[in-house]
Design a protein around this motif. Structure first.
Motif, PDB file in Angstrom:
ATOM      1  N   SER A  90      11.768  -8.521  -3.843  1.00  0.00           N
ATOM      2  CA  SER A  90      11.450  -7.898  -5.124  1.00  0.00           C
ATOM      3  C   SER A  90      10.062  -7.281  -5.058  1.00  0.00           C
ATOM      4  O   SER A  90       9.152  -7.837  -4.427  1.00  0.00           O
ATOM      5  CB  SER A  90      11.531  -8.914  -6.264  1.00  0.00           C
ATOM      6  OG  SER A  90      10.561  -9.928  -6.094  1.00  0.00           O
ATOM      7  N   ILE A  91       9.917  -6.140  -5.722  1.00  0.00           N
ATOM      8  CA  ILE A  91       8.649  -5.407  -5.745  1.00  0.00           C
ATOM      9  C   ILE A  91       8.282  -5.157  -7.207  1.00  0.00           C
ATOM     10  O   ILE A  91       9.054  -4.543  -7.950  1.00  0.00           O
ATOM     11  CB  ILE A  91       8.752  -4.064  -5.002  1.00  0.00           C
ATOM     12  CG1 ILE A  91       9.224  -4.277  -3.562  1.00  0.00           C
ATOM     13  CG2 ILE A  91       7.411  -3.329  -5.010  1.00  0.00           C
ATOM     14  CD1 ILE A  91       9.473  -2.990  -2.797  1.00  0.00           C
ATOM     15  N   SER A  92       7.134  -5.663  -7.616  1.00  0.00           N
ATOM     16  CA  SER A  92       6.648  -5.434  -8.976  1.00  0.00           C
ATOM     17  C   SER A  92       5.694  -4.248  -8.969  1.00  0.00           C
ATOM     18  O   SER A  92       4.793  -4.175  -8.124  1.00  0.00           O
ATOM     19  CB  SER A  92       5.939  -6.682  -9.514  1.00  0.00           C
ATOM     20  OG  SER A  92       6.842  -7.769  -9.582  1.00  0.00           O
ATOM     21  N   LEU A  93       5.892  -3.340  -9.920  1.00  0.00           N
ATOM     22  CA  LEU A  93       5.128  -2.101  -9.978  1.00  0.00           C
ATOM     23  C   LEU A  93       4.439  -1.961 -11.327  1.00  0.00           C
ATOM     24  O   LEU A  93       4.892  -2.507 -12.347  1.00  0.00           O
ATOM     25  CB  LEU A  93       6.048  -0.885  -9.759  1.00  0.00           C
ATOM     26  CG  LEU A  93       6.908  -0.869  -8.489  1.00  0.00           C
ATOM     27  CD1 LEU A  93       7.979   0.197  -8.617  1.00  0.00           C
ATOM     28  CD2 LEU A  93       6.037  -0.628  -7.277  1.00  0.00           C
ATOM     29  N   ARG A  94       3.382  -1.201 -11.341  1.00  0.00           N
ATOM     30  CA  ARG A  94       2.730  -0.796 -12.582  1.00  0.00           C
ATOM     31  C   ARG A  94       2.382   0.676 -12.455  1.00  0.00           C
ATOM     32  O   ARG A  94       1.867   1.104 -11.419  1.00  0.00           O
ATOM     33  CB  ARG A  94       1.472  -1.613 -12.846  1.00  0.00           C
ATOM     34  CG  ARG A  94       0.724  -1.201 -14.131  1.00  0.00           C
ATOM     35  CD  ARG A  94      -0.463  -2.109 -14.370  1.00  0.00           C
ATOM     36  NE  ARG A  94      -0.028  -3.474 -14.622  1.00  0.00           N
ATOM     37  CZ  ARG A  94      -0.800  -4.549 -14.449  1.00  0.00           C
ATOM     38  NH1 ARG A  94      -2.029  -4.394 -13.984  1.00  0.00           N
ATOM     39  NH2 ARG A  94      -0.338  -5.754 -14.705  1.00  0.00           N
ATOM     40  N   ASN A 131       0.805  -1.222   0.000  1.00  0.00           N
ATOM     41  CA  ASN A 131       0.000   0.000   0.000  1.00  0.00           C
ATOM     42  C   ASN A 131       0.835   1.269   0.000  1.00  0.00           C
ATOM     43  O   ASN A 131       0.302   2.350   0.261  1.00  0.00           O
ATOM     44  CB  ASN A 131      -0.926   0.010   1.231  1.00  0.00           C
ATOM     45  CG  ASN A 131      -1.986  -1.073   1.168  1.00  0.00           C
ATOM     46  OD1 ASN A 131      -2.497  -1.379   0.099  1.00  0.00           O
ATOM     47  ND2 ASN A 131      -2.306  -1.664   2.304  1.00  0.00           N
ATOM     48  N   ILE A 132       2.138   1.159  -0.269  1.00  0.00           N
ATOM     49  CA  ILE A 132       2.949   2.368  -0.292  1.00  0.00           C
ATOM     50  C   ILE A 132       2.522   3.265  -1.449  1.00  0.00           C
ATOM     51  O   ILE A 132       2.113   2.794  -2.520  1.00  0.00           O
ATOM     52  CB  ILE A 132       4.457   2.052  -0.395  1.00  0.00           C
ATOM     53  CG1 ILE A 132       4.777   1.292  -1.683  1.00  0.00           C
ATOM     54  CG2 ILE A 132       4.942   1.300   0.810  1.00  0.00           C
ATOM     55  CD1 ILE A 132       6.256   1.063  -1.899  1.00  0.00           C
ATOM     56  N   THR A 133       2.578   4.540  -1.233  1.00  0.00           N
ATOM     57  CA  THR A 133       2.219   5.520  -2.264  1.00  0.00           C
ATOM     58  C   THR A 133       3.485   6.223  -2.733  1.00  0.00           C
ATOM     59  O   THR A 133       4.306   6.663  -1.927  1.00  0.00           O
ATOM     60  CB  THR A 133       1.227   6.552  -1.713  1.00  0.00           C
ATOM     61  OG1 THR A 133       1.796   7.192  -0.568  1.00  0.00           O
ATOM     62  CG2 THR A 133      -0.086   5.881  -1.314  1.00  0.00           C
ATOM     63  N   VAL A 189       1.360   5.124  -9.561  1.00  0.00           N
ATOM     64  CA  VAL A 189       2.249   3.997  -9.278  1.00  0.00           C
ATOM     65  C   VAL A 189       1.576   3.059  -8.266  1.00  0.00           C
ATOM     66  O   VAL A 189       1.118   3.496  -7.209  1.00  0.00           O
ATOM     67  CB  VAL A 189       3.596   4.484  -8.727  1.00  0.00           C
ATOM     68  CG1 VAL A 189       4.520   3.301  -8.460  1.00  0.00           C
ATOM     69  CG2 VAL A 189       4.244   5.465  -9.691  1.00  0.00           C
ATOM     70  N   LYS A 190       1.519   1.784  -8.606  1.00  0.00           N
ATOM     71  CA  LYS A 190       0.905   0.791  -7.723  1.00  0.00           C
ATOM     72  C   LYS A 190       1.790  -0.440  -7.608  1.00  0.00           C
ATOM     73  O   LYS A 190       2.410  -0.866  -8.583  1.00  0.00           O
ATOM     74  CB  LYS A 190      -0.474   0.376  -8.251  1.00  0.00           C
ATOM     75  CG  LYS A 190      -1.517   1.482  -8.201  1.00  0.00           C
ATOM     76  CD  LYS A 190      -2.868   0.964  -8.662  1.00  0.00           C
ATOM     77  CE  LYS A 190      -3.940   2.061  -8.573  1.00  0.00           C
ATOM     78  NZ  LYS A 190      -5.256   1.574  -9.042  1.00  0.00           N
ATOM     79  N   VAL A 191       1.830  -0.998  -6.404  1.00  0.00           N
ATOM     80  CA  VAL A 191       2.528  -2.266  -6.184  1.00  0.00           C
ATOM     81  C   VAL A 191       1.583  -3.395  -6.549  1.00  0.00           C
ATOM     82  O   VAL A 191       0.483  -3.509  -6.005  1.00  0.00           O
ATOM     83  CB  VAL A 191       2.985  -2.399  -4.721  1.00  0.00           C
ATOM     84  CG1 VAL A 191       3.644  -3.759  -4.493  1.00  0.00           C
ATOM     85  CG2 VAL A 191       3.941  -1.278  -4.341  1.00  0.00           C
TER      86      VAL A 191
END
Length: 499
Positions: free
Chosen positions: A100-104, A52-54, A72-74
């Motif tokens: 690892s963090i996948s973002l869109r 939920n990080i912004t 930006v969303k995780v």
């Protein structure tokens, strides 16, 4: 001479500080096994927080290349290696490695005359997070996370592009990826700081500190000092003192043996000294409720016949109008009962008065006898859920006259029937009152399982494993927005009952 006196004083200061510190009535130890369970639930909570990080929008220009990154969303999070451990003297250390963090995110790109809108999938790899939580007691004696230090880094980040301008995007993506890597790494620690100092502290707010047990007494579970952390354990020392609601500020001095926990096989150990139980009985004694009255039909018929026969001479000399009046038995504890804990078991010593009277209608009661009574009860202490409960059983019983040894001899025939009265009538009433038990200072959503009670000299320990009935997120969402419950209900305490 003065220098020698000063040196002596400095050497004695640690001893004086230890002597002045009141021993805990209740001590809780969390072992490494318990911390492993907390880690499993805590890791799920951290995943939810990081998802939920912004991340703020990113925009800029490099030559003829203009870019704007937003929304930006995780979308996925992988935390393969994590570790939660004790760190002396007051800390917990939490590490995440090679995550690892996948973002869109949404892209808006302008290159010369080409304008493009769409989404980009990106991945942050080699994510390392190191946090240290400092544990302390707050001003009311509640356990809190008082501070957090955090370091986060991302080893590499790449973005995947598609479309006719893919080659151009890949060439110019360095600007975007570098900016996104910086922004994402800067948001990890603030998110974890909020989770710890705000959300997890709201969970710790659910631990009872000073609560009412019933209409007469309450329990004080305030911490006596900051938690003590070793490489393998975390110890919490609670006052563990019951108090009478009519005199809440009154303190009962603790002269009991300090509980010592040596075991580490279970997830958690809770130790209770004799002071814990003595303060409960002292509070009830102050409330004036350690008295039971039986009158008329409540007195067993066989006992009534025996009592009238025993005191026949006294009754014969009374006014004929009083002879057939109903009997009244008043059992009144004369001093606060005392608890003794030994490796062989737990016992409670009780001294009381038994007053036997005739109560004619419309006339003052006529006392037939007032005898002293000494009893020893065996106490079975057990844990059910988060409630500590006590089951009492009569072991020894003795009555004697306060007036003379001759009258004590005459009362010998009442020994067996009065003991039966206690076992069949009084003890069930007492055990009914203790059935509810008292809550152990544990956060909402956690319970004990596989409990084992072990007696020691002057204290007992309850070893158990922990079980999460509710997830951290569920409990926090329930209590975070709710104002803190007052330390004590607003209803006035019940007045002491007069025998």
């Amino acid at each position: 001479m003065a220098a020698g006196s000063l040196l002596l004083l400095l050497l004695l200061l640690p001893c004086l500080a230890t002597a002045s510190r009141s021993p805990p009535g209740c001590r809780i130890r969390i072992t490494s096994k318990g911390l492993d369970l907390v880690k499993q639930e805590g890791l799920r909570f951290v995943e939810q927080e990081l998802e939920n990080i912004t991340v703020s929008d990113l925009h800029g220009q490099e030559g003829q290349f203009h870019y704007n990154i937003s929304q930006v969303k995780v979308v996925d999070l992988q935390l393969p290696f994590s570790d939660l451990r004790f760190q002396p003297r007051q800390h917990l250390a939490f590490d995440i490695n090679n995550a690892s963090i996948s973002l869109r995110f949404r892209r808006q790109l302008l290159y010369w005359f080409f304008y493009d809108i769409g989404s980009i999938n990106a991945s942050a790899d080699g994510v390392h997070i190191h946090t240290v939580l400092r544990l302390a007691k707050d001003e009311v004696g509640r356990l809190k996370i008082s501070n957090i230090t955090c370091n986060a880094s991302i080893a590499r980040m790449h973005a995947g592009f598609s479309g006719t301008l893919r080659k151009v995007y890949e060439f110019l993506s360095t600007f975007i990826v570098t900016g996104m890597r910086f922004l994402v790494s800067q948001q990890i620690c603030p998110s974890l700081e909020h989770a710890s100092l705000v959300l997890l502290n709201s969970l710790l707010d659910t631990v009872p500190v000073r609560n009412y047990v019933d209409d007469h007494i309450g329990i004080d579970y305030s911490l006596l000092q900051d938690p003590s952390v070793s490489l393998d354990t975390l110890d919490l020392d609670f006052k563990g003192m019951f108090f009478y609601r009519g005199r809440e500020s009154q303190e009962l001095e603790n002269h009991a043996v300090e509980p010592v926990i040596k075991e580490t096989e279970r997830m958690v150990y809770v130790a209770f000294s004799e002071y814990f139980f003595d303060s409960a009985m002292h509070a009830y004694f102050q409330a004036g409720v350690l008295a039971i009255e039986l009158e008329g039909e409540k007195v067993p018929k066989d006992l009534e016949v025996l009592l009238r026969a025993t005191f026949f001479g006294t009754i014969f000399m009374l006014n004929p109008a009083v002879v057939d009046a109903p009997l009244r038995l008043v059992l009144q504890v004369s001093a606060p009962p005392r608890c003794v804990i030994k490796p062989s078991g737990t016992s409670v010593s009780v001294s009381a008065f038994l007053n036997i009277s005739l109560v004619p209608a419309g006339r003052p009661a006529v006392q037939l006898s007032s005898m002293a009574m000494e009893t020893k009860l065996s106490a079975k202490v057990f844990l059910q859920g988060k409630a500590l409960r006590v089951q009492l059983d009569l072991r020894r019983f003795r009555i004697y006259s306060k007036q003379s040894a001759l009258e004590s001899l005459a009362l010998f025939s009442l020994q067996a029937p009065l003991k039966t009265l206690l076992q069949l009538t009084i003890m069930p009433i007492i055990n009914e009152r203790t059935r509810k038990g008292v809550q152990i200072p544990l956060p909402e959503g956690m319970d004990f399982t596989r409990e084992v009670v072990t007696n020691h000299a002057g204290f007992l320990t309850v070893g158990a494993d922990l079980h999460f009935q509710k997830g951290l997120r569920e409990v926090i969402e329930k209590y975070h927005a709710v104002p803190a419950t007052p330390a004590a209900p607003t209803s006035p305490p019940a007045a002491p009952r007069q025998p």
